[in-house]
Design a protein around this motif. Structure first.
Motif, PDB file in Angstrom:
ATOM      1  N   VAL A  46      -0.251   6.907 -12.827  1.00  8.94           N
ATOM      2  CA  VAL A  46       0.000   5.703 -12.044  1.00  8.94           C
ATOM      3  C   VAL A  46      -1.037   5.569 -10.939  1.00  8.94           C
ATOM      4  CG1 VAL A  46       1.673   4.515 -10.576  1.00  8.94           C
ATOM      5  CG2 VAL A  46       2.454   5.821 -12.555  1.00  8.94           C
ATOM      6  N   LEU A  47      -1.396   6.688 -10.330  1.00 10.17           N
ATOM      7  CA  LEU A  47      -2.312   6.670  -9.196  1.00 10.17           C
ATOM      8  C   LEU A  47      -3.770   6.634  -9.619  1.00 10.17           C
ATOM      9  CD1 LEU A  47      -0.517   9.342  -6.967  1.00 10.17           C
ATOM     10  CD2 LEU A  47      -0.504   6.867  -6.660  1.00 10.17           C
ATOM     11  N   ALA A  48      -4.074   6.965 -10.877  1.00 11.61           N
ATOM     12  CA  ALA A  48      -5.467   7.035 -11.325  1.00 11.61           C
ATOM     13  C   ALA A  48      -6.109   5.650 -11.284  1.00 11.61           C
ATOM     14  CB  ALA A  48      -5.534   7.603 -12.733  1.00 11.61           C
ATOM     15  N   PRO A  49      -7.364   5.541 -10.817  1.00 11.51           N
ATOM     16  CA  PRO A  49      -8.050   4.240 -10.812  1.00 11.51           C
ATOM     17  C   PRO A  49      -8.132   3.664 -12.217  1.00 11.51           C
ATOM     18  CG  PRO A  49      -9.247   5.863  -9.498  1.00 11.51           C
ATOM     19  CD  PRO A  49      -8.170   6.609 -10.230  1.00 11.51           C
ATOM     20  N   GLY A  50      -7.808   2.379 -12.353  1.00  3.28           N
ATOM     21  CA  GLY A  50      -7.854   1.734 -13.653  1.00  3.28           C
ATOM     22  C   GLY A  50      -6.764   2.179 -14.592  1.00  3.28           C
ATOM     23  N   GLY A  51      -5.722   2.819 -14.072  1.00  2.00           N
ATOM     24  CA  GLY A  51      -4.661   3.335 -14.924  1.00  2.00           C
ATOM     25  C   GLY A  51      -3.519   2.342 -15.082  1.00  2.00           C
ATOM     26  N   ILE A  52      -2.299   2.875 -14.953  1.00  2.00           N
ATOM     27  CA  ILE A  52      -1.103   2.098 -15.251  1.00  2.00           C
ATOM     28  C   ILE A  52      -0.782   1.100 -14.141  1.00  2.00           C
ATOM     29  CG2 ILE A  52       1.389   2.312 -15.682  1.00  2.00           C
ATOM     30  CD1 ILE A  52       0.866   5.029 -16.880  1.00  2.00           C
ATOM     31  N   LEU A  53      -1.271   1.322 -12.932  1.00  2.00           N
ATOM     32  CA  LEU A  53      -0.831   0.538 -11.794  1.00  2.00           C
ATOM     33  C   LEU A  53      -1.074  -0.956 -11.981  1.00  2.00           C
ATOM     34  CD1 LEU A  53       0.456   0.662  -9.029  1.00  2.00           C
ATOM     35  CD2 LEU A  53      -1.823   0.963  -8.033  1.00  2.00           C
ATOM     36  N   GLY A  54      -2.258  -1.295 -12.524  1.00  2.00           N
ATOM     37  CA  GLY A  54      -2.553  -2.717 -12.729  1.00  2.00           C
ATOM     38  C   GLY A  54      -1.590  -3.368 -13.700  1.00  2.00           C
TER      39      GLY A  54
ATOM     40  N   ILE B 210      -0.816   3.642  -3.231  1.00  2.00           N
ATOM     41  CA  ILE B 210      -0.466   2.523  -4.110  1.00  2.00           C
ATOM     42  C   ILE B 210      -0.698   1.200  -3.382  1.00  2.00           C
ATOM     43  CG2 ILE B 210       1.451   1.388  -5.288  1.00  2.00           C
ATOM     44  CD1 ILE B 210       2.605   4.154  -5.861  1.00  2.00           C
ATOM     45  N   ALA B 211      -0.298   1.128  -2.136  1.00  2.00           N
ATOM     46  CA  ALA B 211      -0.488  -0.100  -1.364  1.00  2.00           C
ATOM     47  C   ALA B 211      -1.972  -0.417  -1.205  1.00  2.00           C
ATOM     48  CB  ALA B 211       0.182   0.028  -0.007  1.00  2.00           C
ATOM     49  N   ASP B 212      -2.785   0.602  -0.966  1.00  2.00           N
ATOM     50  CA  ASP B 212      -4.244   0.385  -0.865  1.00  2.00           C
ATOM     51  C   ASP B 212      -4.799  -0.188  -2.160  1.00  2.00           C
ATOM     52  OD1 ASP B 212      -4.419   1.282   1.749  1.00  2.00           O
ATOM     53  OD2 ASP B 212      -4.812   3.361   1.172  1.00  2.00           O
ATOM     54  N   ARG B 213      -4.347   0.358  -3.304  1.00  2.00           N
ATOM     55  CA  ARG B 213      -4.849  -0.119  -4.596  1.00  2.00           C
ATOM     56  C   ARG B 213      -4.453  -1.586  -4.822  1.00  2.00           C
ATOM     57  NH1 ARG B 213      -5.161   4.824  -7.442  1.00  2.00           N
ATOM     58  NH2 ARG B 213      -6.649   6.024  -6.180  1.00  2.00           N
ATOM     59  N   LEU B 214      -3.233  -1.951  -4.445  1.00  2.00           N
ATOM     60  CA  LEU B 214      -2.797  -3.330  -4.615  1.00  2.00           C
ATOM     61  C   LEU B 214      -3.638  -4.284  -3.773  1.00  2.00           C
ATOM     62  CD1 LEU B 214       1.083  -2.852  -4.638  1.00  2.00           C
ATOM     63  CD2 LEU B 214      -0.376  -3.419  -6.579  1.00  2.00           C
ATOM     64  N   LEU B 215      -3.992  -3.885  -2.563  1.00  2.00           N
ATOM     65  CA  LEU B 215      -4.869  -4.710  -1.734  1.00  2.00           C
ATOM     66  C   LEU B 215      -6.246  -4.844  -2.366  1.00  2.00           C
ATOM     67  CD1 LEU B 215      -3.931  -3.382   1.833  1.00  2.00           C
ATOM     68  CD2 LEU B 215      -3.361  -5.615   0.869  1.00  2.00           C
ATOM     69  N   GLU B 216      -6.754  -3.717  -2.893  1.00  2.00           N
ATOM     70  CA  GLU B 216      -8.072  -3.758  -3.534  1.00  2.00           C
ATOM     71  C   GLU B 216      -8.074  -4.693  -4.738  1.00  2.00           C
ATOM     72  OE1 GLU B 216      -9.073   0.203  -4.550  1.00  2.00           O
ATOM     73  OE2 GLU B 216      -9.108   0.921  -2.480  1.00  2.00           O
ATOM     74  N   MET B 217      -7.006  -4.658  -5.539  1.00  2.00           N
ATOM     75  CA  MET B 217      -6.929  -5.478  -6.744  1.00  2.00           C
ATOM     76  C   MET B 217      -6.959  -6.968  -6.405  1.00  2.00           C
ATOM     77  SD  MET B 217      -4.422  -3.157  -9.197  1.00  2.00           S
ATOM     78  CE  MET B 217      -3.103  -4.181  -8.851  1.00  2.00           C
ATOM     79  N   ARG B 218      -6.548  -7.320  -5.189  1.00  2.00           N
ATOM     80  CA  ARG B 218      -6.547  -8.718  -4.768  1.00  2.00           C
ATOM     81  C   ARG B 218      -7.729  -9.061  -3.875  1.00  2.00           C
ATOM     82  NH1 ARG B 218      -1.902  -7.110  -6.228  1.00  2.00           N
ATOM     83  NH2 ARG B 218      -0.226  -8.521  -6.894  1.00  2.00           N
ATOM     84  N   GLY B 219      -8.592  -8.101  -3.674  1.00  2.00           N
ATOM     85  CA  GLY B 219      -9.753  -8.344  -2.842  1.00  2.00           C
ATOM     86  C   GLY B 219      -9.427  -8.540  -1.389  1.00  2.00           C
ATOM     87  N   LEU B 220      -8.356  -7.918  -0.944  1.00  2.00           N
ATOM     88  CA  LEU B 220      -7.923  -8.075   0.441  1.00  2.00           C
ATOM     89  C   LEU B 220      -8.257  -6.827   1.249  1.00  2.00           C
ATOM     90  CD1 LEU B 220      -4.413  -9.640  -0.214  1.00  2.00           C
ATOM     91  CD2 LEU B 220      -6.503 -10.846   0.438  1.00  2.00           C
ATOM     92  N   GLY B 221      -8.548  -7.028   2.516  1.00  2.00           N
ATOM     93  CA  GLY B 221      -8.812  -5.914   3.387  1.00  2.00           C
ATOM     94  C   GLY B 221      -7.546  -5.395   4.042  1.00  2.00           C
ATOM     95  N   GLY B 222      -7.753  -4.480   4.970  1.00  2.00           N
ATOM     96  CA  GLY B 222      -6.603  -3.930   5.673  1.00  2.00           C
ATOM     97  C   GLY B 222      -6.154  -2.606   5.074  1.00  2.00           C
ATOM     98  N   SER B 223      -5.159  -2.012   5.715  1.00  2.00           N
ATOM     99  CA  SER B 223      -4.630  -0.719   5.276  1.00  2.00           C
ATOM    100  C   SER B 223      -3.311  -0.905   4.535  1.00  2.00           C
ATOM    101  CB  SER B 223      -4.414   0.189   6.498  1.00  2.00           C
ATOM    102  OG  SER B 223      -3.680   1.342   6.131  1.00  2.00           O
ATOM    103  N   GLY B 224      -3.174  -0.136   3.485  1.00  2.00           N
ATOM    104  CA  GLY B 224      -1.918  -0.175   2.754  1.00  2.00           C
ATOM    105  C   GLY B 224      -0.738   0.265   3.599  1.00  2.00           C
ATOM    106  N   ARG B 225      -0.987   1.025   4.659  1.00  2.00           N
ATOM    107  CA  ARG B 225       0.115   1.462   5.512  1.00  2.00           C
ATOM    108  C   ARG B 225       0.819   0.273   6.176  1.00  2.00           C
ATOM    109  NH1 ARG B 225       0.439   6.795   6.289  1.00  2.00           N
ATOM    110  NH2 ARG B 225      -1.335   8.077   5.667  1.00  2.00           N
TER     111      ARG B 225
END
Length: 798
Positions: A671-679, A715-730
């Motif tokens: 789930v945490l691996a880049p390009g894995g199940i999360l997307g 996971i939150a950081d990856r979701l932001l990255e997938m949408r091209g958004l900045g900021g911290s997942g925290r």
């Protein structure tokens, strides 16, 4: 011969008074007391000057039987008064009953437990004749309230009647023949001087008869002057362990309302009756109950007390008592203080422990009559070796002071401190509590937190635990062995015993316990229990550095057998609509760890991958198992292929959270691996309809709880990255409104947009969310169900 046999009811003030007066008047050569004959050379220890109540605790263990029992004494115990009055009169004191470890006491945990069950029919008729509710009220009516002249004759008639209605069993017969031998020997040695024997009233008729009928007994080393041998004191087998020691006792433990079948409830009341007489005892009872109720915030007015006293006095006159008896006062208090109807009988109207559901005032009444006296041993009292050994170990390891401590299990010194504390915990020594630490050995917890608190019952518990062995290690070994014997084929209890053995450093159970586990897993049918056994056994097989049990062939056989059994059971486990169950998910986690780390035990990786693939594709299997086994197959096969087809094929909206719970528990890494199940998961969860999402919401939140906070932030950081958004997942982990409110807002937004669309009121600049012309959302669509504490709702995004 000049023999007086006094039959008594144990812990009766009237009987104690009769015993003291009789001994003072006769000044006998011998005072014989129903008590353990193996304590005869230690009677001086009993009379050191303890604060009562105290008890003789006896423990016994051999290859087939373990037994523990108490012989308690308080100030108004006839046996205690016999000892003290006999010593004052210059008499020789002897206990004359079989030792408490003897098989005659195998079914009895308390020597002085009265035998109402053996003469219940006779007592029932007497209760009906005198119009009282039970044995206690009958005894007060006949004896305690009328303790004047003629008491000895009244007691003799009472015990003759009840003994005449009951046949003695083998245990009583053996005991009575043995006690009669002591009586005959004492009478022969005393010559013309009196002999007084104080025994339970049930035994009195038989002992009078046997005292003049010789019965062969084994002689001891000495023989009285006239040739009648003293009975030999039975000795335990050489293979047995145990002993007898004095322990502090308490009125709480002495109270029949607390479960002790002593024959006399409410010990504080009878202490007052012994010291001050029935009138003062009744007055104290009223005062004590009122004070206790007021201390607990229950209103008791002066008018209430006057009403209670008036009712008690009226009842005593009606029942023929010169002074209010215990039940008179209690009934008067109940009438004055309890206004509502009661669903269950008042505890003093029946026999036995107080039952659940009693009125709070009734509970406080019985507690006030019980009292809070706790005995204290004289400083010169001998103690069992365990007390000294445990005290020394605690001092040596700096564990003899109250406080909180954290222990590093990787540190040899810390590990030894942990073992000392675990041994005391296993022996139920109060004051030592583990707050956190390894639960199975599989979890990566290498520290423990303990609290140590002073406890007034610690000495009592150590003395009683001394029957298990002379040192904490030996005693803990014996205690765990006892648990193993009691567990039978219960896998869960056996696993608990095995893990406790490892935590406490007990290693000499390895030849027995793992073999039982190996036999048990072959017949196990509970996935959760099998998973727990596998997790515990695997931890013990792996962690030599921590627990010292690595590489055991027997443990390895248990690991392999439990793994095969879990896979076999799981493949036939159906229930497509069943909710997630944490215990069976953990069983799959245990299988994963066994295949990863215990290949040397013979677990079959390829067979597990094949089973996992079949279960993951089985629509009849529970969603949590399908998700868990999908994750297991992917982890074990080290599958790096595109997960999208498999996830889409297995994912259903209503069971989304349950499926993810299984997946996340077993395979967080993919789930945490880049390009894995999360997307793929983000896409699928985002496509769930509002109603399905609300159904899945609790399970989705539970599923994401398998990720620790750091990984949730990832996971939150990856979701932001997938949408091209900045900021911290925290920032997504914090929210000021409950997730339920967010979910309700999302449902409301969707309903509003649907109605606006049907009415044609959505403008050109406001496309329906999700349409091709809709602008990208300025925030990730992470649903509240992920367990990320700061998701925002669809309505808030707009």
């Amino acid at each position: 011969m000049s023999l007086t046999v006094l039959g008594v009811r144990h812990h009766s003030p009237a009987c104690a008074r009769l015993v003291g007066e009789t001994i003072a008047a006769l000044r006998p050569a011998y005072v014989l007391v129903e008590g353990p004959a193996d304590m005869n050379d230690r009677i001086g220890e009993l009379l050191l000057g303890h604060e009562l109540p105290v008890a003789v605790f006896t423990s016994y263990a051999d290859d087939t039987r373990r037994h523990g029992s108490w012989a308690p004494f308080c100030g108004y115990s006839p046996e205690w008064v016999a000892l003290t009055a006999g010593r004052a009169a210059g008499a020789e004191l002897r206990f004359i009953d079989l030792p408490a470890w003897h098989e005659a006491f195998a079914d009895r945990s308390n020597r002085y437990a009265d035998a109402e069950q053996r003469y219940a029919e006779a007592v029932e008729r007497l209760c009906a004749t005198f119009g009282v509710d039970n044995t206690d009220a009958l005894w007060d009516h006949l004896v305690e309230m009328e303790p004047g002249e003629g008491l000895a004759e009244r007691l003799a008639a009472y015990f003759d009647l009840i003994r005449g209605e009951a046949a003695a069993g083998p245990s009583d017969t053996a005991r009575e023949e043995y006690m009669a031998g002591w009586i005959r020997a004492a009478v022969a040695d005393a010559g013309e001087r009196p002999v007084v024997a104080v025994v339970g009233g049930f035994h009195r008729p038989a002992l009078i008869r046997l005292a003049v009928a010789p019965t062969p007994v084994a002689p001891a080393l000495g023989t009285p002057a006239l040739g009648t041998p003293w009975p030999a004191v039975p000795q335990p087998p050489e293979t047995a362990t145990g002993g007898s020691y004095l322990v502090p006792y308490s009125f709480r433990r002495l109270d029949a309302f607390a479960g002790y079948q002593s024959g006399m409830p409410s010990p504080e009341y009878y202490q007052r009756l012994w010291e001050d007489g029935p009138a003062e005892a009744a007055r104290h009872l009223l005062t004590a109950v009122a004070g206790r109720l007021r201390d607990r915030g229950q209103p008791v007015s002066t008018a209430d007390l006057i009403a209670a006293r008036t009712s008690a006095e009226a009842l005593s006159l009606l029942r023929g008592h010169r002074h209010p008896a215990r039940v008179d006062v209690l009934d008067g208090l109940a009438a004055a203080l309890i206004n509502e109807a009661l669903d269950i009988p008042l505890p003093w109207s029946v026999r036995g422990p107080i039952t659940a559901g009693q009125h709070p005032a009734v509970v406080e009444m019985t507690a006030a009559l019980s009292g809070d006296r706790v005995g204290r041993l004289h400083p010169d009292t001998p103690l069992p070796p365990l007390v000294h050994a445990a005290t020394a170990e605690l001092e040596r390891h700096g564990l003899d002071r109250a406080g909180d401590l954290e222990i590093d299990l990787l540190d040899p010194v810390g590990r030894e401190r942990s073992r000392v504390l675990h041994r005391l915990r296993i022996l139920d020594i109060p004051g030592y509590a583990r707050i956190t630490g390894p639960a199975t050995g599989v979890d990566p917890v290498l520290t423990e937190k303990w609290t140590i608190r002073d406890n007034e019952n610690r000495l009592v518990a150590l003395i009683e635990a001394g029957g298990y062995g002379p040192t904490p290690a030996a005693a803990a070994t014996a205690r765990i062995s006892e648990r193993v014997d009691a567990a039978g084929n219960d896998l869960g209890r056996l696993a608990d015993a095995l893990f406790d053995a490892a935590l406490s450093g007990v290693t000499d159970l390895a030849g027995d316990l793992p073999a039982r586990l190996e036999r048990g897993v072959a017949a196990g049918s509970d996935l959760g229990e099998l998973g727990r056994v596998l997790a515990v056994t695997l931890a013990l097989w792996r962690h030599d550095r921590l627990l010292g049990t690595a590489g055991s062939d027997l443990l390895g056989a248990v690991v392999a057998g439990a793994t095969r059994r879990i896979l076999w059971l799981a493949e036939g486990w159906h229930g497509a609509g069943a909710p997630a169950e944490l215990r069976r998910i953990r069983a799959v986690v245990a299988v994963r760890d066994a295949i990863r780390h215990a290949a040397a035990t013979g677990v079959d990786r390829e067979a597990a991958i094949a089973v996992a693939g079949r279960i993951a594709a089985d629509r009849a299997a529970p969603p949590d198992l399908r998700g868990a086994f999908y994750g297991l197959a992917r982890v074990l096969a080290e599958d790096t292929s595109d997960p999208a087809p498999a996830v889409r094929g297995a994912f259903t909206g209503g069971a989304a959270g349950d499926w993810l719970a299984g997946l996340f528990a077993v395979a967080r890494e993919p789930v945490l691996a880049p390009g894995g199940i999360l997307g793929v998961l983000d896409e699928l969860i985002g496509g769930i309809g509002a109603e399905e999402f609300l159904v899945a919401l609790p399970a989705l939140r539970q599923a994401f709880e398998f990720f620790p906070p750091r990984e949730r932030a990832t996971i939150a950081d990856r979701l932001l990255e997938m949408r091209g958004l900045g900021g911290s997942g925290r920032d997504l982990l914090r929210m000021s409104v409950p997730p339920e409110v967010v979910a309700a807002g999302m449902a409301l937004d969707e309903a509003v947009e649907e109605r606006l669309a049907r009415a044609g009121l959505l403008g050109v600049g406001a496309p329906v969310a999700g349409s091709p012309s809709a602008a990208p959302s300025p925030a990730p669509s992470v649903p509240p169900s992920t367990g990320l504490d700061g998701p925002v709702s669809a309505g808030e995004e707009r």
